[in-house]
Motif scaffolding. Structure first.
Motif, PDB file in Angstrom:
ATOM      1  N   ARG A  82      -9.652  32.060  -0.550  1.00  0.00           N
ATOM      2  CA  ARG A  82     -10.803  32.748  -1.145  1.00  0.00           C
ATOM      3  C   ARG A  82     -11.036  32.327  -2.581  1.00  0.00           C
ATOM      4  O   ARG A  82     -12.112  32.594  -3.142  1.00  0.00           O
ATOM      5  CB  ARG A  82     -10.595  34.257  -1.060  1.00  0.00           C
ATOM      6  N   GLY A  83     -10.047  31.677  -3.206  1.00  0.00           N
ATOM      7  CA  GLY A  83     -10.236  31.212  -4.571  1.00  0.00           C
ATOM      8  C   GLY A  83      -8.920  30.919  -5.259  1.00  0.00           C
ATOM      9  O   GLY A  83      -7.839  31.021  -4.663  1.00  0.00           O
ATOM     10  N   GLN A 114     -21.327  18.757   1.381  1.00  0.00           N
ATOM     11  CA  GLN A 114     -21.708  19.888   0.536  1.00  0.00           C
ATOM     12  C   GLN A 114     -23.124  20.375   0.831  1.00  0.00           C
ATOM     13  O   GLN A 114     -23.483  21.498   0.490  1.00  0.00           O
ATOM     14  CB  GLN A 114     -21.595  19.489  -0.933  1.00  0.00           C
ATOM     15  N   ASP A 170     -14.467  34.376  -4.113  1.00  0.00           N
ATOM     16  CA  ASP A 170     -14.695  35.820  -4.202  1.00  0.00           C
ATOM     17  C   ASP A 170     -14.227  36.374  -5.544  1.00  0.00           C
ATOM     18  O   ASP A 170     -13.264  35.880  -6.148  1.00  0.00           O
ATOM     19  CB  ASP A 170     -13.939  36.548  -3.084  1.00  0.00           C
ATOM     20  N   ASP A 192     -16.906  28.043   0.031  1.00  0.00           N
ATOM     21  CA  ASP A 192     -17.860  27.362  -0.848  1.00  0.00           C
ATOM     22  C   ASP A 192     -17.972  28.092  -2.177  1.00  0.00           C
ATOM     23  O   ASP A 192     -18.036  27.468  -3.247  1.00  0.00           O
ATOM     24  CB  ASP A 192     -19.248  27.312  -0.185  1.00  0.00           C
ATOM     25  N   LYS A 193     -18.018  29.418  -2.098  1.00  0.00           N
ATOM     26  CA  LYS A 193     -18.109  30.255  -3.297  1.00  0.00           C
ATOM     27  C   LYS A 193     -16.953  31.242  -3.285  1.00  0.00           C
ATOM     28  O   LYS A 193     -16.793  32.009  -2.349  1.00  0.00           O
ATOM     29  CB  LYS A 193     -19.445  31.002  -3.326  1.00  0.00           C
ATOM     30  N   GLY A 236     -17.170  27.632   4.534  1.00  0.00           N
ATOM     31  CA  GLY A 236     -16.379  26.788   3.645  1.00  0.00           C
ATOM     32  C   GLY A 236     -16.035  25.466   4.286  1.00  0.00           C
ATOM     33  O   GLY A 236     -16.489  25.136   5.387  1.00  0.00           O
ATOM     34  N   LYS A 264     -12.053  31.068  -8.958  1.00  0.00           N
ATOM     35  CA  LYS A 264     -12.678  29.753  -8.897  1.00  0.00           C
ATOM     36  C   LYS A 264     -12.536  29.176  -7.492  1.00  0.00           C
ATOM     37  O   LYS A 264     -11.475  29.295  -6.870  1.00  0.00           O
ATOM     38  CB  LYS A 264     -12.031  28.803  -9.908  1.00  0.00           C
ATOM     39  N   ALA A 265     -13.600  28.551  -7.013  1.00  0.00           N
ATOM     40  CA  ALA A 265     -13.562  27.939  -5.688  1.00  0.00           C
ATOM     41  C   ALA A 265     -12.643  26.725  -5.705  1.00  0.00           C
ATOM     42  O   ALA A 265     -12.610  25.961  -6.682  1.00  0.00           O
ATOM     43  CB  ALA A 265     -14.962  27.533  -5.257  1.00  0.00           C
TER      44      ALA A 265
END
Length: 264
Positions: free
Chosen positions: A116-117, A53, A191, A188-189, A140, A195-196
């Motif tokens: 993406r989430g 991370q 879009d 990682d984050k 990611g 939620k990731a």
């Protein structure tokens, strides 16, 4: 009293015991080493995930193919987003939902599946936000292609158009025209309010059912070794008692058949 140990029958019993006990101990030790190896892999994967991370993301191509050493590592790739798919039946924080999966066409001419989430509820294309336009650079965690039936991955077929059960090149090859990487990444984050999705540990590194099966087999093999020793002593004791009774004249006499009566 122990002369019976030199009989062919007892020679066979003794040879069997001398071979069975080391074999059971060897198999039990081997199963225990398999369990300890899985524990070590699980700890290493946990530590690796924590360090991943914070590490600097590396170019995607430098981390392929995906293996235990590269799974979960942070990578970066650039390209243009293309076809978007939904992955239903995925849980996050104990809630049911779906992944939003978009293919990233890289300069190498191949498509990289990018999660993406995650969104809650039933998979619905209307809920999934459209991907950014133009050239993008994504960062990611690198993941290996999923195998249906493992780690909760559904093997469900007959899904509606625009959906896939597993994130793998084998599953996606029939849904998209692009050449695919045998890997995918989770951002990682996430879009657009999604939620990731956290990276999962590499296959074979978790304390799953197979690990505890190894531990159970360890106990079984050691129990078998103890059972062989127990039965050998039991047979020996029975034989000694029979020899002692015979020496004291306490052994039961075999009944003799009456002599046939002949007519004079």
């Amino acid at each position: 009293m122990y002369r019976f140990l030199l009989t062919p029958r007892w020679w066979g019993i003794n040879v069997f015991v001398l071979l069975a006990i080391p074999f059971c101990i060897f198999m039990g030790s081997w199963q225990l080493s398999r369990f300890e190896g899985r524990v070590h892999d699980s700890r290493a994967a946990t530590e690796q995930a924590a360090s991943d991370q914070h590490e600097t993301a590396r170019p995607l191509d430098s981390m392929l193919p995906v293996d235990k050493a590269t799974s979960g590592r942070r990578v970066t790739a650039s390209g243009h987003y293309g076809k978007q798919l939904l992955v239903p039946g995925r849980q996050l924080d104990g809630k049911n939902g779906f992944y939003v999966l978009t293919l990233l066409r890289t300069d190498a001419g191949k498509a990289l599946p990018v999660v993406r989430g995650w969104l809650p509820g039933e998979a619905d294309a209307a809920k999934a936000p459209a991907p950014p336009s133009g050239e993008v650079t994504v960062t990611g965690a690198l993941q290996a292609s999923e195998t249906p039936g493992d780690n909760g991955v559904s093997a469900q077929g007959g899904l509606p158009a625009g959906q896939t059960a597993a994130i793998s090149s084998a599953s996606l090859v029939n849904l998209v025209p692009d050449r695919l990487y045998d890997a995918w990444i989770t951002l990682d984050k996430a879009d657009s309010g999604m939620k990731a999705v956290p990276a999962s540990a590499p296959q074979g590194t978790g304390l799953d059912l197979k690990a505890f099966q190894n531990l159970g087999y360890t106990g079984e093999w050691f129990v078998f070794a103890g059972f062989v020793v127990f039965m050998w002593f039991r047979l020996l004791r029975r034989e000694v008692e029979a020899a002692r009774d015979a020496a004291l004249g306490l052994a039961p006499q075999e009944e003799t058949a009456p002599a046939p009566v002949t007519s004079g």
